[in-house]
Design a protein around this motif. Structure first.
Motif, PDB file in Angstrom:
ATOM      1  N   GLU A   1       2.579  -0.219  -8.324  1.00 38.54           N
ATOM      2  CA  GLU A   1       3.653   0.526  -7.882  1.00 38.54           C
ATOM      3  C   GLU A   1       4.302   0.175  -6.627  1.00 38.54           C
ATOM      4  O   GLU A   1       5.566   0.118  -6.415  1.00 38.54           O
ATOM      5  CB  GLU A   1       3.396   1.995  -7.990  1.00 38.54           C
TER       6      GLU A   1
ATOM      7  N   THR B   1       0.778  -1.177   0.048  1.00 31.71           N
ATOM      8  CA  THR B   1      -0.067   0.000  -0.019  1.00 31.71           C
ATOM      9  C   THR B   1       0.646   1.292  -0.201  1.00 31.71           C
ATOM     10  O   THR B   1       0.423   2.279   0.077  1.00 31.71           O
ATOM     11  CB  THR B   1      -0.951  -0.086   1.329  1.00 31.71           C
TER      12      THR B   1
ATOM     13  N   SER C   1      -3.980  -1.343  -2.629  1.00 33.86           N
ATOM     14  CA  SER C   1      -2.825  -2.080  -3.289  1.00 33.86           C
ATOM     15  C   SER C   1      -2.571  -1.612  -4.364  1.00 33.86           C
ATOM     16  O   SER C   1      -3.410  -1.482  -5.070  1.00 33.86           O
ATOM     17  CB  SER C   1      -2.977  -3.822  -3.138  1.00 33.86           C
ATOM     18  N   THR C   2      -1.267  -1.398  -4.795  1.00 33.07           N
ATOM     19  CA  THR C   2      -1.040  -0.839  -6.187  1.00 33.07           C
ATOM     20  C   THR C   2       0.346  -1.718  -6.477  1.00 33.07           C
ATOM     21  O   THR C   2       1.123  -2.113  -5.978  1.00 33.07           O
ATOM     22  CB  THR C   2      -0.709   0.630  -6.139  1.00 33.07           C
TER      23      THR C   2
END
Ligand code: GLU
Length: 473
Positions: free
Chosen positions: A52, A12, A49-50
């Protein structure tokens, strides 16, 4: 039994120093015990959540050199497995469908708060009969937590920890949309991945009795746990962006070496006598999961700087180069046109604490600068410096061999002929050729700058002085 640890970040944000320290301790314990280290990405929170953040975690681990033996495993790839285990728990009578509406739960909560009770689910749907259960209606799945007895475990850091079961209510393990929740997925994963030791932040301590109960219900022995205290800023408050860099990659960007960051992190919560410097090999040899500090540790940037300088000074140039290279690229500095950088590193590592600063101070030996550093210029490039600079330039220009001793003699002769102190020649010359007031001894400085560059820069300094004189008049 093979020791197996895991680092299980939620993607995150960036990999922060607290997470990196946990990862390091898990990695060290696995290495020390000739076990395995697993990386698991806990990405079930789809909104936060990503990709990246996943990349930032992988980059951070890679930069620190914390390699994993298994993984990265992604929880989002394991939803079928979680469903299967939820089904098993329901069938065994260890979990149940709960149809309570949000309104009912809110009311329950409010009444409990008014009665000064701890808000908790009252177990209404625990005892529904088969004909009361209609799975086509919206429902969650709750874990049937034991209502009596206690959960006790020995924590590596905290010692004996006990929770009464009556403190714990029936935890939701699957939401209305069927998605599994944190405490449940962690158990399934720790079980399937055969994790033997869990080390994590002590913000998870309250989750541990719930997880142990789920392990019991699955008929599986839980891992052993250790909960490490959080890292505080140097003002004693929880470490946050306010305190400066908290992301591991920011430390790289700021010019720290992974060796220094690891050494710093290992000491932040663990010690071995009063030893401060640990090579990776020593950390692996000496690290002891039972020796972790109980008290929170405060971040101390000065100590990190000191360690970083220590590693810059003592590391083999070949080991330092890849890290320096990254900063050279950022600064678009090529080392092609100048002295061998391995000669400069020991000299300048004494004077700076980060690789970023190192790049700055070696720049003048490889690349022309636009301006003299204003303070140094103000102080040393004054009218009185014109004559010594002209004379020393003539002597330097006449040197057939650009060697340290010859350079030194040229400067000495200039001072002697003009009957002035060495400093009156040396300081203007230093500022002229490096743009700054800081450099090694002048003979070495000029040797590294090179003859052509040095002469051109002296001319530039003379122009600067002349311009200044006309402006002053
Ligand atoms: N995913 C959790 C976190 O990032 C860690 C869970 C664990 O270590 O058990 O805080």
């Amino acid at each position: 039994m093979v020791v197996k640890t895991r680092f299980a970040p939620s993607p995150t944000g960036y990999l922060h120093v607290g997470g990196a320290r946990t990862a390091l301790y898990c990695w060290l314990h696995a290495k020390a015990k000739k076990g395995k280290f697993v990386l698991r990405i806990e990405d079930t929170d789809l909104e936060r959540s990503t990709p990246e953040a996943v990349q930032a975690i992988l980059d951070g681990m890679n930069w620190l050199g914390l390699d994993f033996d298994e993984g990265p495993f992604y929880q989002t790839h394991r939803f079928d497995r979680y469903k299967e285990v939820i089904q098993q728990l329901v069938e065994a009578g260890n979990a149940y469908a709960c149809f309570c509406s949000r309104e009912r739960l809110d009311e329950l909560r409010e009444t409990q708060m008014q009665n000064k009770q701890k808000p908790r689910y009252d177990g209404k749907c625990r005892h529904l009969t088969a004909d009361q259960i209609d799975l086509s209606q919206p429902h969650v799945i709750r874990f049937k937590n034991p209502q009596e007895g206690k959960v006790d475990f020995r924590d590596f850091v905290k010692g004996d920890v006990v929770f009464a079961n009556e403190e714990l209510d029936d935890l939701i393990i699957a939401r209305t949309d069927g998605s599994p929740t944190y405490n449940f997925t962690v158990v399934v994963d720790d079980k399937d991945m055969e994790i033997t030791h869990v080390l994590r932040g002590d913000d998870h301590l309250n989750n541990t009795p719930r997880q142990i109960n789920i392990f019991d219900a699955l008929g599986h022995k839980s891992p052993e746990y250790g909960h490490v205290p959080m890292i505080l800023g140097d003002d004693g408050k929880k470490l946050s962006k306010r305190h400066g860099a908290v992301s591991v990659m920011q430390y790289r960007d700021d010019g720290y070496l992974p060796q220094a960051v690891l050494n710093y992190l290992v000491r932040l919560g663990w010690s071995h006598g009063d030893q401060e410097i640990f090579s990776i090999e020593e950390m692996i040899e000496l690290f002891d999961i039972n020796g972790l500090n109980k008290a929170p540790s405060a971040f101390n940037t000065q100590k990190l700087n000191w360690l970083n300088q220590h590693y810059m000074k003592t590391m083999k140039v070949d080991d330092l180069m890849p890290h320096l290279q990254w900063h050279l690229e950022q600064a678009e500095l090529s080392l092609d046109n100048g002295p061998a950088v391995k000669d400069l590193i020991p000299e300048f590592a004494e004077r700076v604490q980060t690789l970023k600063e190192l790049v700055e101070v070696i720049k003048p030996y490889y690349q022309d600068f636009d301006d003299f550093e204003p303070n140094a210029a103000k102080k040393h490039l004054r009218g009185v410096a014109a004559e010594p600079l002209q004379l020393v330039k003539a002597k330097l220009a006449a040197l057939a061999d650009w060697q340290a001793e010859a350079i030194h003699n040229a400067i000495q002769q200039t001072a002697d002929e003009l009957e002035i102190g060495m400093g009156k020649v040396g300081m203007p010359l230093r500022v002229a050729v490096t743009g700054t007031g800081m450099s090694p001894s002048l003979d070495i400085t000029l040797l590294w700058v090179g003859k052509d560059r040095a002469l051109k820069r002296i001319d530039k300094a003379l122009e600067f002085i002349e311009k200044r004189l006309t402006q002053d008049n």
